[in-house]
Design an enzyme around this catalytic site. Structure first.
Site, PDB file in Angstrom:
ATOM      1  N   SER A 164     -17.267  -9.797   2.620  1.00  0.00           N
ATOM      2  CA  SER A 164     -16.617 -11.015   3.678  1.00  0.00           C
ATOM      3  C   SER A 164     -17.762 -11.395   4.733  1.00  0.00           C
ATOM      4  O   SER A 164     -18.739 -11.799   4.555  1.00  0.00           O
ATOM      5  CB  SER A 164     -15.409 -10.637   4.239  1.00  0.00           C
ATOM      6  N   ASP A 311     -16.409 -18.555   6.628  1.00  0.00           N
ATOM      7  CA  ASP A 311     -17.257 -17.120   6.619  1.00  0.00           C
ATOM      8  C   ASP A 311     -18.180 -17.037   5.296  1.00  0.00           C
ATOM      9  O   ASP A 311     -18.008 -17.847   4.366  1.00  0.00           O
ATOM     10  CB  ASP A 311     -16.597 -16.089   6.838  1.00  0.00           C
ATOM     11  N   ASP A 313     -18.014 -15.768   2.541  1.00  0.00           N
ATOM     12  CA  ASP A 313     -17.093 -15.999   1.195  1.00  0.00           C
ATOM     13  C   ASP A 313     -16.168 -16.902   0.994  1.00  0.00           C
ATOM     14  O   ASP A 313     -15.602 -17.154   0.056  1.00  0.00           O
ATOM     15  CB  ASP A 313     -16.548 -14.481   0.579  1.00  0.00           C
ATOM     16  N   ASP A 315     -13.414 -17.391   2.462  1.00  0.00           N
ATOM     17  CA  ASP A 315     -11.907 -17.420   2.269  1.00  0.00           C
ATOM     18  C   ASP A 315     -11.341 -17.512   3.624  1.00  0.00           C
ATOM     19  O   ASP A 315     -10.295 -17.646   3.804  1.00  0.00           O
ATOM     20  CB  ASP A 315     -11.524 -15.833   1.725  1.00  0.00           C
TER      21      ASP A 315
END
Length: 560
Positions: A164, A311, A313, A315
């Site tokens: 992440s 961010d 990734d 999500d």
């Protein structure tokens, strides 16, 4: 002790399938056989070996996350192979390898971090060797695409290789079950037990082929699903600046915006393409100081209606708006309230859910609209399980706006929805800040802040939590603590968790260790009644002063 450490390191080295981490571990072992074993280099190497073999990286409800490197306390191919083997054993033991044509299907996604593609391939090989079906997404894609694919394909589980918004040296391993939600107890303990039972990699079959690499049809299905997020015929005029923060969000977000008919976002060129070294930011997290500087510079040059950031990734979704001559990041709680108000204005029904550390404003919005409101433990693994969920959010920039499609936070669809709201307000000659003012007048000014302490020594977090449990504060900022709760005991609505909650007269504080980073996190909220718009400046000044005072007093009480 020294001989045992060296023996364990050599045994690990003998099984390590990765040339890079083999070389790394071999270099640490080299000086152990040198004639002068008291050199500074040798002493430091032994300390490093001791740290890497102090235990094993623990699998929990956040899966795995840690620094890349050799050894059981680091993220590497050996650790991932064991984790995948444990997951496969858990799935088979729980009967998920039987049933319809999709039984036993495990979907695997990955981001663009160092080693992510290797970890995804290893996972596919282990699942195939265990007799399960494995399907890997075609390239690095946003985590929400993986969460969508699990439900879309009827898989029994999914794995996303990502850390992440962690620093560049980290990677991670996130596990979902067949409902498309991240794992919660007791599944985490069951998987961890199966991982612990893997004593040697030689017992884990890993064929060189046999899994499927998916084509773009899953991504196209995800993008088609984004149509459900927006209201038919809604305005689509807001102009945006967008940064992918060196992550994997750009192509998917651009495709979603083009499909919706929004103006093409202006990209922050320096951060547009995936780069696992994240060269322009110290931490690839929009919340971190300085992370949005390039986005704001791009916004000053192009004058958009709002700035959007994902961010790495994708999500999470961050939003910034113009305030006078400058740009201001909205807090996650502010975006959470704006999206909720927008959905209410569209007449949605269902449950609005949030984590306990998020603003209580969502509850007021939901109750006034006659909607069910639910608080859960921190993390979308809990929010996604709220009965009848229609909308969920957490203050750390996570929003679930289409739970039937993605039962997790989704920074792509959240970006679509906030841009639709900005477009509607733009048509009315208003802004997101105007709507926030309206919400403050209607429900009271809900001001939130956070005291977050990053540590190198995790014992400092445990010491702070122990200090607060042994000597809980009786007042903060002059406000008496009317209720003090140790959440390790659970409540009538929440399972046990490592946290403390203090209720004050017109304020609330929650303290908890981060589940994914070496941080102690303290979440603060004050609520100030507001009579009309003219009273907002005074209310904000009062709220700012109270939050600053609560921070000081809480820091002193915790010894941080």
């Amino acid at each position: 002790m020294h001989d045992d450490l060296i023996a364990r390191a050599k045994a690990w080295l003998a099984e390590d399938p990765d040339a890079e981490t083999r070389d790394e571990l071999a270099r640490l072992l080299e000086t152990e056989t040198a004639e002068n074993t008291e050199t500074t280099e040798n002493t430091e190497n032994i300390k490093e070996l001791a740290a890497r073999f102090a235990g094993t990286l623990q699998f929990g409800t956040a899966g795995l996350r840690g620094e890349l490197g050799a050894g059981p306390m680091r993220m590497n191919r050996s650790v991932v192979i064991r984790a995948a083997a444990g997951l496969a054993a858990y799935l088979k033991a729980n009967g998920t390898a039987h049933g319809d044509e999709n039984a036993g299907l495990v979907v695997i996604g990955y981001d663009a971090r160092h080693k992510s593609a290797d970890f995804a391939r290893d996972t596919a090989a282990v699942m195939t060797g265990a007799g399960l079906r494995a399907a890997v997404l075609p390239r690095p894609l946003p985590t929400p695409v993986l969460a969508f694919a699990i439900r879309h394909l009827g898989a029994v589980a999914g794995v996303e290789v990502t850390a992440s918004h962690n620093p560049p040296r980290d990677n991670g391993y996130k596990v979902y079950l067949g409902d498309g939600s991240q794992i919660v107890p007791p599944a985490d303990a069951g998987i961890a037990a199966e991982i612990d039972a893997i004593t040697t990699l030689t017992a884990v079959p890993r064929p060189d082929s046999g899994w499927e690499v998916l084509d773009d049809s899953v991504l196209e299905a995800y993008l088609a699903r984004t149509d459900a997020v927006l209201a038919p015929g809604s305005p689509r005029t807001a102009r945006t600046v967008y940064t992918a923060m060196h992550g994997v969000g750009k192509d998917t977000l651009l495709a979603a915006f083009a499909r919706a008919g929004f103006p093409a976002p202006t990209l922050v060129a320096e951060q547009a393409e995936p780069d696992p070294d994240f060269p322009t930011v110290a931490f690839p997290n929009p919340e971190e100081p300085g992370a949005m500087d390039l986005a704001f510079a791009t916004a000053h040059a192009s004058d958009p209606d709002l700035v959007i950031a994902n961010d790495p990734d994708a999500d999470r979704c961050a939003v910034a708006v113009r305030q006078g001559a400058d740009w201001r990041m909205l807090r996650g709680d502010e975006v959470g309230a704006l999206l909720a108000a927008h959905l209410v204005s569209r007449g949605v029904t269902g449950t609005f859910a949030e984590s306990i550390v998020s603003s209580s404003l969502l509850g007021r919005i939901a109750r006034k609209a006659g909607l069910r409101h639910e608080e859960t433990l921190t993390g979308f693994k809990w929010i996604a399980r709220a009965e009848g969920l229609r909308y969920g959010y957490e203050e750390a920039l996570g929003y679930c706006v289409d739970p039937d499609g993605v039962r997790d936070k989704d920074g792509i669809t959240a970006a679509l929805l906030i841009t639709e709201l900005a477009s509607r307000l733009k048509e009315e000659g208003r802004t997101l800040l105007d709507l926030l003012d309206d919400l403050a007048v209607e429900h009271g000014l809900h001001a939130t802040d956070q005291l977050s302490v990053r540590v190198e020594d995790l014992s400092l977090i445990a010491d702070a939590m122990r200090r607060l449990r042994e000597q809980p504060p009786t007042a903060l900022a002059g406000l008496p603590v009317t209720r003090s709760e140790d959440l390790t005991r659970g409540t009538d609505r929440l399972p046990p968790t490592d946290g403390l909650r203090y209720t004050l007269d017109g304020a609330r504080v929650i303290v908890r260790p981060s589940g994914t980073e070496p941080k102690l996190k303290c979440y603060l909220e004050v609520v100030i009644p507001v009579g009309d718009h003219a009273g907002l400046p005074a209310a904000r000044a009062e709220a700012d002063a109270l939050l600053a005072s609560i921070k000081r007093d809480l820091s002193a009480a915790a010894g941080i």
